[in-house]
Design a protein around this motif. Structure first.
Motif, short mmCIF file in Angstrom:
data_model
loop_
_atom_site.label_atom_id
_atom_site.label_comp_id
_atom_site.label_asym_id
_atom_site.label_seq_id
_atom_site.Cartn_x
_atom_site.Cartn_y
_atom_site.Cartn_z
N GLY A 1 0.78 -1.23 0.00
CA GLY A 1 0.00 0.00 0.00
C GLY A 1 0.80 1.28 0.00
N LEU A 2 2.15 1.20 -0.11
CA LEU A 2 3.00 2.39 -0.11
C LEU A 2 3.61 2.57 -1.50
CD1 LEU A 2 4.30 4.71 1.52
CD2 LEU A 2 6.15 3.12 2.14
N TYR A 3 3.40 3.75 -2.10
CA TYR A 3 3.79 4.02 -3.47
C TYR A 3 4.70 5.25 -3.52
CZ TYR A 3 -0.38 1.17 -4.45
OH TYR A 3 -1.32 0.16 -4.49
N PHE A 4 5.64 5.26 -4.47
CA PHE A 4 6.53 6.40 -4.67
C PHE A 4 6.49 6.79 -6.15
CE2 PHE A 4 8.04 4.33 -0.89
CZ PHE A 4 8.43 5.38 -0.06
N ILE A 5 6.29 8.09 -6.44
CA ILE A 5 6.19 8.55 -7.82
C ILE A 5 6.96 9.85 -8.03
CG2 ILE A 5 3.94 7.45 -8.18
CD1 ILE A 5 2.61 10.17 -7.79
N GLY A 6 7.29 10.13 -9.28
CA GLY A 6 7.94 11.40 -9.61
C GLY A 6 9.40 11.46 -9.22
N GLU A 7 9.84 12.65 -8.86
CA GLU A 7 11.26 12.91 -8.65
C GLU A 7 11.85 12.21 -7.43
OE1 GLU A 7 14.29 16.73 -8.07
OE2 GLU A 7 12.18 17.10 -8.55
N VAL A 8 11.03 11.81 -6.47
CA VAL A 8 11.53 11.13 -5.27
C VAL A 8 12.15 9.78 -5.63
CG1 VAL A 8 9.41 9.89 -4.61
CG2 VAL A 8 10.97 10.71 -2.83
N VAL A 9 11.79 9.25 -6.80
CA VAL A 9 12.30 7.96 -7.28
C VAL A 9 13.62 8.18 -8.03
CG1 VAL A 9 11.77 5.96 -8.75
CG2 VAL A 9 9.95 7.10 -7.48
N ASP A 10 14.47 7.16 -8.05
CA ASP A 10 15.74 7.23 -8.77
C ASP A 10 15.53 7.12 -10.28
OD1 ASP A 10 18.45 7.12 -9.52
OD2 ASP A 10 18.50 4.93 -9.30
N VAL A 11 14.86 8.11 -10.83
CA VAL A 11 14.67 8.26 -12.28
C VAL A 11 14.76 9.75 -12.56
CG1 VAL A 11 13.10 8.04 -14.23
CG2 VAL A 11 13.17 6.23 -12.50
N THR A 12 15.75 10.15 -13.36
CA THR A 12 15.96 11.57 -13.66
C THR A 12 16.06 11.76 -15.16
OG1 THR A 12 17.18 11.86 -11.58
CG2 THR A 12 17.43 13.57 -13.26
N GLY A 13 15.23 12.64 -15.69
CA GLY A 13 15.21 12.88 -17.13
C GLY A 13 16.21 13.94 -17.57
N TRP A 14 16.43 13.96 -18.86
CA TRP A 14 17.20 15.03 -19.46
C TRP A 14 16.45 16.36 -19.33
CZ3 TRP A 14 19.24 13.33 -24.97
CH2 TRP A 14 20.13 12.26 -24.81
N LEU A 15 17.17 17.42 -19.57
CA LEU A 15 16.56 18.73 -19.72
C LEU A 15 15.64 18.70 -20.94
CD1 LEU A 15 17.09 21.64 -18.41
CD2 LEU A 15 18.50 22.07 -20.43
N GLY A 16 14.49 19.39 -20.85
CA GLY A 16 13.66 19.49 -22.04
C GLY A 16 12.30 18.86 -21.93
N GLY A 17 11.77 18.73 -20.71
CA GLY A 17 10.41 18.22 -20.53
C GLY A 17 10.33 16.77 -20.12
N TYR A 18 11.45 16.09 -20.08
CA TYR A 18 11.44 14.66 -19.77
C TYR A 18 11.07 14.38 -18.30
CZ TYR A 18 13.65 14.14 -24.31
OH TYR A 18 13.90 14.18 -25.66
N ASN A 19 11.48 15.25 -17.41
CA ASN A 19 11.15 15.03 -16.00
C ASN A 19 9.66 15.20 -15.72
OD1 ASN A 19 13.71 14.41 -14.45
ND2 ASN A 19 14.34 16.22 -15.60
N PHE A 20 9.03 16.17 -16.40
CA PHE A 20 7.59 16.29 -16.23
C PHE A 20 6.86 15.08 -16.83
CE2 PHE A 20 8.10 21.01 -15.55
CZ PHE A 20 7.53 21.00 -14.28
N GLN A 21 7.37 14.57 -17.96
CA GLN A 21 6.71 13.38 -18.52
C GLN A 21 6.83 12.19 -17.58
OE1 GLN A 21 4.70 13.37 -21.09
NE2 GLN A 21 4.23 11.20 -20.68
N TRP A 22 7.95 12.08 -16.88
CA TRP A 22 8.08 11.02 -15.87
C TRP A 22 7.08 11.24 -14.73
CZ3 TRP A 22 8.81 6.38 -14.59
CH2 TRP A 22 9.04 5.99 -13.27
N ALA A 23 6.87 12.48 -14.36
CA ALA A 23 5.88 12.78 -13.31
C ALA A 23 4.50 12.30 -13.76
CB ALA A 23 5.86 14.28 -13.01
N TRP A 24 4.10 12.67 -14.99
CA TRP A 24 2.76 12.26 -15.47
C TRP A 24 2.67 10.74 -15.59
CZ3 TRP A 24 1.96 16.88 -14.39
CH2 TRP A 24 2.46 17.98 -15.07
N ALA A 25 3.70 10.12 -16.15
CA ALA A 25 3.64 8.68 -16.42
C ALA A 25 3.67 7.85 -15.14
CB ALA A 25 4.80 8.28 -17.34
N SER A 26 4.55 8.21 -14.20
CA SER A 26 4.61 7.45 -12.94
C SER A 26 3.35 7.66 -12.13
CB SER A 26 5.85 7.84 -12.14
OG SER A 26 5.86 9.22 -11.80
N ALA A 27 2.78 8.87 -12.19
CA ALA A 27 1.53 9.16 -11.47
C ALA A 27 0.38 8.34 -12.05
CB ALA A 27 1.21 10.64 -11.55
N ALA A 28 0.31 8.27 -13.37
CA ALA A 28 -0.76 7.51 -14.02
C ALA A 28 -0.64 6.02 -13.71
CB ALA A 28 -0.73 7.74 -15.53
N ALA A 29 0.59 5.50 -13.76
CA ALA A 29 0.81 4.08 -13.46
C ALA A 29 0.33 3.75 -12.05
CB ALA A 29 2.29 3.72 -13.63
#
Length: 412
Positions: A376-404
């Motif tokens: 029952g414990l979930y982690f999403i977005g920047e708190v996770v060890d996933v970091t995107g390139w400059l240029g919108g990739y980090n926001f896309q990870w936020a949307w995608a991990s949140a949706a998942a």
């Protein structure tokens, strides 16, 4: 009296808002908590106030190409299920205009506030309850709920009273830009439940150099030019073709922010200051036809301030180009095509756009973002060890991990 929810989301940034909205629209009773007065400050200030909300060039079949992680393949599942086109469709639904800049970068045409208002509208559609400002004092897990016999749950002590939920989503971001409220709360909660962490450090951050060694270049502060920048060797080599910006303390600009995520302390950078130019040939041709000073000829290839600073480093170069020896010209071409320099550090979290490292992906399900060991414990977005390139990739990870995460939360 304890208030009951199906899910509590902690952190009202990009990932938290989107996850809460999606979960609420599935029919879950959602509470969104944040310690800050305002939602989504990082969205508000990103992209010069216009929010680079995704990147059209993202290839979910090869996520490691645009993301840094100890396990870059982890993000493949979420990114392939919620794509840039999905978020673009959401903007179209809300009538939010956007525009594309170079390299697939998409920005809100008017203001980042349009993105924030879209997320708040989506939360409202999901009947999400939001508490701000509200701090979390304590989180306790009950394998068998004291309220609902047999069901596991989390009891969360907040500054607005206690709440209980079957699912707890941590969307608290990283350590970057503390002035807008970044804290290590998400990492501390992970440690509380023995969830492993990857070492954190600033990412997408300007690099600094020793004062004395940097003195010849400090005068170039404010100068920008396109370069190719690289670090590492052989299979570990990473290179970017972007703009470089000189600062009083070192280097910044997209080129340096990008390479900073791959740079390791003590290792050198190599910078080609005139990419696309055959420097030996260009300088040899100048010598054959010109009586101008070498600095003047060099200024036709690189910015004049840079040309002046460079030739000032050697008396061999401070003369008409026709009088410069072939050996000296060859040395100049070599230096400009492969400027070697080793940063002494970074500008730190205060100037970093993201945090590298975080909650170890090996402890999470790539399908749901749920902890493998803590139900029952979930982690999403920047708190996770996933970091995107400059240029919108980090926001896309936020949307995608949140949706998942939102699509995987159990219904009441």
């Amino acid at each position: 009296m304890i208030q009951k929810f199906d899910v509590v989301v902690i952190g009202a940034g990009a990932a938290g808002l989107f996850c809460a909205a999606q979960a609420g629209q599935r029919g879950l009773k959602v509470l969104l908590i944040d310690h800050a007065d305002k939602v989504a400050e990082k969205i508000r200030i990103s992209g010069g106030g216009r929010c680079n909300f995704t990147n059209r060039d993202l290839d979910p079949r090869a996520p490691h190409k645009h993301f840094v992680s100890h396990n870059p393949q982890f993000c493949r599942s979420a990114l392939s299920r919620y794509t840039p086109q999905d978020f673009i469709a959401l903007l179209d639904k809300h009538g939010v205009p956007y525009q594309e800049k170079h390299k697939g970068q998409l920005f809100a045409e008017r203001s980042a506030e349009d993105i924030i208002n879209l997320l708040l509208a989506e939360c409202a559609a999901g009947k999400v309850e939001r508490w701000q400002p509200c701090s979390v004092k304590k989180v306790v897990f009950f394998a068998s709920s004291p309220i609902d016999t047999g069901a596991s749950s989390y009891q969360i002590e907040t500054s607005r009273g206690p709440v209980q939920a079957r699912s707890l989503v941590v969307a608290t971001g990283g350590l970057s830009i503390p002035k807008i409220g970044a804290t290590d709360w998400g990492y501390r909660l992970a440690q509380q439940f023995d969830i492993p962490l990857v070492e954190r450090r600033p990412g997408l951050v300007p690099l600094t150099f020793d004062g004395a060694a940097w003195a010849p270049y400090a005068q170039l502060s404010g100068l920008a030019l396109p370069v190719q920048i690289s670090t590492g060797a052989k299979k570990s080599r990473m290179a970017f073709d972007e703009d470089l910006l000189f600062t009083h303390r070192g280097l910044s600009g997209p080129a340096v922010l990008q390479i900073s995520s791959y740079w390791n302390e003590g290792t050198p950078l190599s910078v080609h200051l005139a990419p696309g130019v055959d420097l030996p040939t260009a300088l040899a041709q100048a010598k054959a036809r010109s009586r101008k000073l070498l600095a003047n000829e060099l200024a036709t290839i690189v910015p004049s301030r840079l040309a002046d600073a460079w030739v000032a480093q050697s008396s061999d170069w401070q003369r008409p180009v026709a009088d410069v020896s072939d050996k000296a010209l060859a040395k100049l071409a070599e230096q400009l095509a492969g400027w070697q320099l080793t940063p002494t550090g970074t500008e730190g979290y205060k100037k970093a756009e993201v945090t590298l490292g975080g909650v170890d992906t090996r402890g999470l399900s790539q399908q749901s973002m749920e902890s493998k060991t803590q139900s029952g414990l979930y982690f999403i977005g920047e708190v996770v060890d996933v970091t995107g390139w400059l240029g919108g990739y980090n926001f896309q990870w936020a949307w995608a991990s949140a949706a998942a995460c939102a699509q995987s939360l159990p219904l009441a």
